[in-house]
Enzyme design. Structure first.
Site, mmCIF file in Angstrom:
data_model
loop_
_atom_site.group_PDB
_atom_site.id
_atom_site.type_symbol
_atom_site.label_atom_id
_atom_site.label_comp_id
_atom_site.label_asym_id
_atom_site.label_seq_id
_atom_site.Cartn_x
_atom_site.Cartn_y
_atom_site.Cartn_z
ATOM 1 N N CYS A 380 0.837 -1.202 0.000
ATOM 2 C CA CYS A 380 0.000 0.000 0.000
ATOM 3 C C CYS A 380 0.877 1.260 0.000
ATOM 4 O O CYS A 380 1.492 1.557 -1.016
ATOM 5 C CB CYS A 380 -0.991 -0.048 1.158
ATOM 6 S SG CYS A 380 -2.463 0.933 0.793
ATOM 7 N N HIS A 517 -3.692 -4.937 0.536
ATOM 8 C CA HIS A 517 -3.088 -5.472 1.763
ATOM 9 C C HIS A 517 -3.188 -6.999 1.765
ATOM 10 O O HIS A 517 -4.149 -7.561 2.288
ATOM 11 C CB HIS A 517 -3.818 -4.932 2.993
ATOM 12 C CG HIS A 517 -3.524 -3.501 3.275
ATOM 13 N ND1 HIS A 517 -2.443 -3.103 4.024
ATOM 14 C CD2 HIS A 517 -4.167 -2.375 2.917
ATOM 15 C CE1 HIS A 517 -2.429 -1.790 4.102
ATOM 16 N NE2 HIS A 517 -3.475 -1.314 3.442
ATOM 17 N N GLU A 519 -1.701 -9.088 3.536
ATOM 18 C CA GLU A 519 -1.558 -9.707 4.871
ATOM 19 C C GLU A 519 -2.891 -10.126 5.479
ATOM 20 O O GLU A 519 -2.936 -11.027 6.315
ATOM 21 C CB GLU A 519 -0.801 -8.772 5.826
ATOM 22 C CG GLU A 519 -1.509 -7.482 6.231
ATOM 23 C CD GLU A 519 -1.251 -6.316 5.288
ATOM 24 O OE1 GLU A 519 -0.990 -6.551 4.089
ATOM 25 O OE2 GLU A 519 -1.344 -5.157 5.735
HETATM 26 N N1 GLN Z 1 -1.919 6.810 2.818
HETATM 27 C C1 GLN Z 1 -2.049 6.038 1.623
HETATM 28 C C2 GLN Z 1 -3.418 6.196 0.980
HETATM 29 O O1 GLN Z 1 -4.349 6.634 1.610
HETATM 30 C C3 GLN Z 1 -1.740 4.568 1.900
HETATM 31 C C4 GLN Z 1 -2.712 3.908 2.814
HETATM 32 C C5 GLN Z 1 -2.243 2.570 3.315
HETATM 33 O O2 GLN Z 1 -1.057 2.266 3.277
HETATM 34 N N2 GLN Z 1 -3.149 1.767 3.819
HETATM 35 O O3 GLN Z 1 -3.580 5.881 -0.174
#
Ligand code: GLN
Length: 545
Positions: A380, A517, A519
């Site tokens: 992410c 994500h 995970e």
């Molecule tokens: N801050 C980034 C976004 O909002 C990444 C978010 C995250 O890593 N979950 O896109």
């Protein structure tokens, strides 16, 4: 069969492992062929747990249907095949919110709206709804008995026995039996007090799970049984273990699952625990070891990266390796340029995150991993910064950035999409730079198509996948050609919406960033393909050096 209900409460102090206990009970019942589900009832007032600070509360766990929930739901999914969603987690705030909207609509026909029965009825409805279709619903009450906040939940579960019938309801209470070195004794008084507290609100526990650092001797079990009005065989030792995946086995040795099915009058087969034995065997007898650096912001509270830590351990299980985690605060690299602390590291992971603190440090670390051929996994925010790093140092766009951190950059390689297609809501959603924080993220499962011949495809071994999201910003397609020409390719795309989901550098031993994500979908019995591949690449590097 009508569903049976197991209510799990906690006493004495928090962090005794109620969530893990609930998950382990689910694992044992599932191994007996029962269909289980779970629910976590959280006493805090927040309506939207998604906006809570991971420093205070640990990770926000995301489900397929896009619910932002308590991290205990992660344990439930890792320990069983039950899939969690919005209906599996409620906070006090959400319950009150539902009751107040009903009152505003006039649903209560002008009656005085009260905690009993309106709030408790709402809670009981949620419990009944989640149990639909399951053999056993395991309901965990957050907080510690004695807290003011949890009272409505405890009152609701007290009433539940009357509603559902006593043969269908079981109360399990988790307490602490500490060993006091100066006295050389295990102490039962905190347990006695905690059970008294429960009795005061009308709940007689059926089974006590006693968290201790050693097996409870017979006389201690006798004493607890006597003071707490339960059979001696209902006093279960919940002994500390080296790996959380041992908990179901330890509970089974203590006869817990047998006692549960007997008390609830459920006929099942013997449990099949081979899978759990195999996992514990692999965790305890690895054939190799590997060290992974997690470079992030929330490194001081391990719970902030709960699922990530577990997924890395699963990646290790898949490779018969023990994974050592080294948490590194990315702010370290803002002041200095020494990367000595990576000398003993075999792979580098930059996890998700929000806010600008430590960003430049993470970019420096990504550059270091790229230039030194160290396996790199960006998740992410980690993926977004890998794109930024490549744009700046390989493509020569010195001011490239995510518009989250630099609104005025001429090269917003990562940007906020004002409009996007929401797969969960099945509609176009809109937002702006100053929209509310709650409710404006791309959340939950989205499809992703993989390109053949890439690290991603090699890991998943299939052309299309579903992964969970929780972010606002996206890869800017305007820069796709430039990045691809300079060696960073796009290997995963969200169809229809044409959103970039995975980037990688084919010339590197293993360098991959994903917008989702992974995970959240990794399980000890079924390690996630990307974690399996990342650990494999890290082991290969270690063995080469
Ligand atoms: N801050 C980034 C976004 O909002 C990444 C978010 C995250 O890593 N979950 O896109």
């Amino acid at each position: 069969m009508k569903p049976k209900f197991i209510f799990i409460t906690g006493g004495v102090l928090s962090s005794l492992g109620k969530g893990l206990s609930a998950a382990s009970i689910g694992a044992l019942l599932e191994s007996r062929g029962l269909k289980v589900t779970f629910q976590k009832l959280d006493p805090y007032i927040n309506v939207d747990p998604g906006t809570m600070n991971p420093f205070q509360h640990g990770e926000v766990y995301v489900t397929d249907d896009g619910a932002e929930t308590d991290l205990d739901l992660g344990h439930y999914e890792r320990f069983s095949s039950a899939r969690m969603g919005k209906k599996n987690n409620y906070t006090t705030g959400q319950i009150y919110d539902a009751v107040i909207s009903k009152e505003r609509k006039g649903d209560y026909l002008g009656a005085t709206v009260q905690v009993i029965p309106h709030i408790t009825d709402e809670i009981k409805d949620k419990i009944r709804q989640v149990a639909n279709g399951a053999d056993v619903a395991i309901i965990e009450i957050g907080g510690t008995v004695g807290d003011i906040e949890s009272l409505p939940f405890l009152e609701a579960i007290r009433q539940f026995k009357g509603d559902a019938g006593k043969e269908n309801v079981l109360y399990i209470h988790l307490t602490l039996v500490p060993f006091i070195p100066t006295a050389g004794q295990l102490k039962t008084k905190p347990t006695q007090h905690s059970v008294k507290e429960l009795l005061q609100i009308g709940i007689q526990p059926d089974i006590l799970l006693c968290r201790t650092d050693r097996l409870l001797p017979s006389d201690i079990k006798d004493k607890i049984a006597l003071f707490c009005n339960i059979g001696k065989d209902c006093v279960i030792t919940a002994k500390d273990v080296a790996s959380i995946y041992e908990v179901p086995l330890v509970f089974h040795q203590e006869g817990l699952d047998e006692k549960i099915v007997e008390t609830l009058n459920i006929w099942t087969r013997e449990p099949r625990l081979e899978g759990w034995h195999d996992i514990v065997h692999t965790v305890k007898n690895p054939t190799q070891e590997v060290t992974i650096a997690i470079v992030g912001k929330y490194v001081h509270l391990e719970d902030s990266y709960k699922s990530l830590n577990e997924a890395l351990i699963h990646g290790g299980i898949a490779n018969h390796a023990r994974v050592h985690l080294k948490f590194i605060d990315s702010e370290n690299f803002e002041k200095q340029d020494s990367f000595d602390m990576f000398n003993s590291v075999d792979g580098i992971l930059v996890p998700g995150g929000f806010g600008s603190r430590g960003i430049e440090g993470k970019i420096k670390v990504i550059r270091y991993a790229r230039e030194n051929n160290i396996p790199f996994f960006g998740i992410c925010l980690g993926m977004q910064l890998a794109v930024t790093e490549c744009a700046r140092h390989v493509c020569g766009l010195a001011d490239a950035h995510s518009s989250e951190f630099n609104k005025d950059t001429k090269n917003p390689v990562i940007l906020l999409l004002k409009e996007w297609y929401d797969y969960q809501k099945k509609s176009i959603q809109r937002r702006s730079e100053d929209s509310h924080l709650g409710g404006t993220m791309r959340l939950g499962a989205y499809p992703c198509e993989l390109k053949e011949g890439t690290f991603a495809f090699e890991a998943y071994q299939q052309p299309s996948i579903f992964e969970r999201h929780r972010h606002r910003y996206e890869f800017n397609n305007e820069y796709r050609d430039l990045l691809e020409k300079n060696g960073m390719i796009v290997s995963g795309i969200c169809p229809d919406a044409n959103l970039v989901e995975i980037v990688e550098i084919p010339a590197h031993p293993w360098f991959l960033g994903c917008q989702f994500h992974p995970e959240f979908k990794s399980r000890p019995m079924d390690p996630h393909p990307l974690f399996r591949a990342f650990i494999k690449a890290s082991l290969q590097r270690k063995n080469r050096l």
